[in-house]
Scaffold this motif. Structure first.
Motif, mmCIF file in Angstrom:
data_model
loop_
_atom_site.group_PDB
_atom_site.id
_atom_site.type_symbol
_atom_site.label_atom_id
_atom_site.label_comp_id
_atom_site.label_asym_id
_atom_site.label_seq_id
_atom_site.Cartn_x
_atom_site.Cartn_y
_atom_site.Cartn_z
ATOM 1 N N PHE A 26 -0.626 1.553 22.366
ATOM 2 C CA PHE A 26 -0.062 1.766 23.705
ATOM 3 C C PHE A 26 -0.563 0.696 24.671
ATOM 4 C CE2 PHE A 26 -0.528 3.548 27.991
ATOM 5 C CZ PHE A 26 0.816 3.749 28.285
ATOM 6 N N VAL A 27 -1.854 0.402 24.629
ATOM 7 C CA VAL A 27 -2.438 -0.609 25.514
ATOM 8 C C VAL A 27 -1.839 -1.987 25.199
ATOM 9 C CG1 VAL A 27 -4.574 -1.807 26.126
ATOM 10 C CG2 VAL A 27 -4.570 0.680 25.871
ATOM 11 N N ALA A 28 -1.659 -2.279 23.919
ATOM 12 C CA ALA A 28 -1.082 -3.567 23.531
ATOM 13 C C ALA A 28 0.353 -3.698 24.026
ATOM 14 C CB ALA A 28 -1.140 -3.738 22.020
ATOM 15 N N VAL A 29 1.136 -2.628 23.897
ATOM 16 C CA VAL A 29 2.526 -2.648 24.363
ATOM 17 C C VAL A 29 2.562 -2.780 25.886
ATOM 18 C CG1 VAL A 29 4.627 -1.277 24.573
ATOM 19 C CG2 VAL A 29 3.451 -1.413 22.380
ATOM 20 N N ALA A 30 1.707 -2.039 26.580
ATOM 21 C CA ALA A 30 1.670 -2.108 28.043
ATOM 22 C C ALA A 30 1.277 -3.509 28.508
ATOM 23 C CB ALA A 30 0.694 -1.078 28.595
ATOM 24 N N LEU A 31 0.310 -4.123 27.842
ATOM 25 C CA LEU A 31 -0.118 -5.464 28.207
ATOM 26 C C LEU A 31 0.987 -6.482 27.940
ATOM 27 C CD1 LEU A 31 -2.384 -7.226 29.240
ATOM 28 C CD2 LEU A 31 -3.221 -7.425 26.902
ATOM 29 N N THR A 32 1.696 -6.319 26.854
ATOM 30 C CA THR A 32 2.812 -7.209 26.534
ATOM 31 C C THR A 32 3.915 -7.088 27.577
ATOM 32 O OG1 THR A 32 2.307 -7.050 24.185
ATOM 33 C CG2 THR A 32 4.507 -7.821 24.776
ATOM 34 N N CYS A 33 4.232 -5.869 27.968
ATOM 35 C CA CYS A 33 5.273 -5.657 28.987
ATOM 36 C C CYS A 33 4.863 -6.252 30.334
ATOM 37 C CB CYS A 33 5.566 -4.169 29.138
ATOM 38 S SG CYS A 33 6.400 -3.467 27.706
ATOM 39 N N ALA A 34 3.611 -6.076 30.699
ATOM 40 C CA ALA A 34 3.138 -6.615 31.972
ATOM 41 C C ALA A 34 3.188 -8.140 31.964
ATOM 42 C CB ALA A 34 1.727 -6.129 32.254
ATOM 43 N N THR A 35 2.824 -8.732 30.853
ATOM 44 C CA THR A 35 2.858 -10.192 30.739
ATOM 45 C C THR A 35 4.291 -10.707 30.801
ATOM 46 O OG1 THR A 35 0.858 -10.123 29.400
ATOM 47 C CG2 THR A 35 2.156 -12.144 29.320
ATOM 48 N N ALA A 36 5.196 -10.030 30.100
ATOM 49 C CA ALA A 36 6.597 -10.450 30.113
ATOM 50 C C ALA A 36 7.207 -10.289 31.507
ATOM 51 C CB ALA A 36 7.393 -9.652 29.092
#
Length: 72
Positions: A4-14
């Motif tokens: 979940f943290v990895a997906v959230a970080l990826t979305c924030a970066t994108a």
């Protein structure tokens, strides 16, 4: 949880890489005039802020750069 943290970080970066919202060009002479006045007003405000800043501060170097690379 880590996924979940990895997906959230990826979305924030994108999201940070997303282009600015589209601003359509004016269609009438009045709209063009208002646009130009707004641009001139914003530039005047920026110059006033830069004139009030300490010329040797990091903020001045960051915010008062001209597009050509030269400062005021």
């Amino acid at each position: 949880m880590i996924r979940f943290v990895a997906v959230a970080l990826t979305c924030a970066t994108a999201a940070a890489c997303a282009p600015q919202p589209y601003e359509s060009l004016p269609t009438s002479p009045v709209q063009w005039e208002r646009r130009q006045e707004r641009i001139q007003r914003e530039e005047t405000e920026r110059l006033n802020r830069c004139n009030a800043m300490n010329k040797e501060s990091e903020r001045y170097a960051r915010e008062c750069q001209r597009p050509g690379g030269a400062t005021q």
